[in-house]
Design an enzyme around this catalytic site. Sequence first.
Site, PDB file in Angstrom:
ATOM      1  CG  HIS A 109       2.165   3.530   0.853  1.00 53.21           C
ATOM      2  ND1 HIS A 109       1.289   2.483   0.981  1.00 53.21           N
ATOM      3  CD2 HIS A 109       3.389   3.038   1.140  1.00 53.21           C
ATOM      4  CE1 HIS A 109       1.958   1.407   1.333  1.00 53.21           C
ATOM      5  NE2 HIS A 109       3.238   1.709   1.434  1.00 53.21           N
ATOM      6  CG  ASP A 183       0.589   7.681   5.262  1.00 55.09           C
ATOM      7  OD1 ASP A 183       1.192   7.305   6.291  1.00 55.09           O
ATOM      8  OD2 ASP A 183       0.644   7.078   4.174  1.00 55.09           O
ATOM      9  CD  GLN A 186       8.277   5.948   5.225  1.00 52.66           C
ATOM     10  OE1 GLN A 186       9.361   6.042   5.803  1.00 52.66           O
ATOM     11  NE2 GLN A 186       7.870   4.800   4.701  1.00 52.66           N
ATOM     12  CE  LYS A 209       6.185   2.308   6.706  1.00 53.98           C
ATOM     13  NZ  LYS A 209       6.626   1.136   5.985  1.00 53.98           N
ATOM     14  CB  CYS A 349       3.508   0.580  -1.668  1.00 53.76           C
ATOM     15  SG  CYS A 349       4.118  -0.927  -0.957  1.00 53.76           S
TER      16      CYS A 349
END
Length: 391
Positions: A109, A183, A186, A209, A349
């Site tokens: 991203h 990261d 997700q 999220k 992104c």
Amino acid sequence: MHIKEDFPVAQKVVYLDSACMSLKPLQVVNKIREYYEEYTACAGRSHHKLGERVTREVANARKSFQDLISARKPEEIVFTKNSTESINLVANSLSLKQGDIIITSDKEHNSNLLPWQFLSRKKGIKHIIVSTEGDFIANLEEKMNENVKLVSLAHTSNLDGTTIPAKEVIEIAHEHGALVMLDAAQSVPHKEVNVRRLDVDFLAASGHKMLGPTGTGVLYGKEELLEQLEPFIVGGDTVKNTTYESYEMMPIPEKFEAGLQNYAGIIGLGEAVKYLKKIGYKKIQAIEAKVNKGMTEAVIDLGGEIIGPVDYEKRSGIVSFIIKNTDVHQIALLLNELGRVMVRSGMHCVHSWFNAHGLRGSVRASAYLYNDEEDVEKFAETLEKVVKLVA
Ligand code: ALA
């Protein structure tokens, strides 16, 4: 238990854009409202009943998040605005110098790309990109050497839903003396992530999220590493004392949380974590797998090309696809127009990956715990209508 009943928006539309923004259950909305209606005040400084309650609720939220990811101490949880801010905090606070190497993958991203591109320009660090095509672990091993200071990778990709073998990556990086940041924007919303078992050094997550309010995020860092980092935003609440010439910093995590915080958001995030725990990751994953299976079959039946593995089990709740000779935005707009089906279209992104592959984007449907069979049927039936119109 009817999960959808807790999500007013999920009852009105077929919401399949949770990789961008999750919906919020009423429990989270009510918790935020309670802050504004009953105890709007500052945490950590006002010695009256309202202030004390905010301090307590913020501490509870921190503890909840600590438990969720199995961190050792609540102090290892720093509240931020989102994963982007968490990654920027690490990028700007690690003491990096010219010639140090940072590794990312080819599928990051922009939040895990730009901070390193900026540091390359400003400090002369070297940013190396490892390909996720073929054997990722072998590709990574090939690039590792003693100058690599940090390996910073998306745990689960927002582009195609695939998850990297984090444990193996971390072992390899540590063998070479490098730190690892995941990261987890997700992954944490959808699967169990145990920072202790993984032995990961830093982890970034976004509240929005994972059923939490917008403008909330977390940076996890091992205690000893956070202690070494210099904060990159300073001011109120980050210091114990100041004179005109000097300052005495607060310990972690406060030294990173400058200024009045998003208390309503943090407290709402704590409630979101409570909701996630109540449902449980096992059930969440089972729902997502079932929904993704149905969506994947629909896309394939209609001649769509899936980005990433065809096997839905390898793609979390995400199906990212292209239908030849059609425009991805037109497909998304028509899914909305004809069936109130909300998906995202474009480059998500991750422009760098699409540009490198000569693609203009994809249509991405992303599921979460509030989706069900009815949503899958509506998605399949509407996509069929759309394809008939445009292909
Ligand atoms: N990371 C968000 C997405 O993938 C913005 O949609």
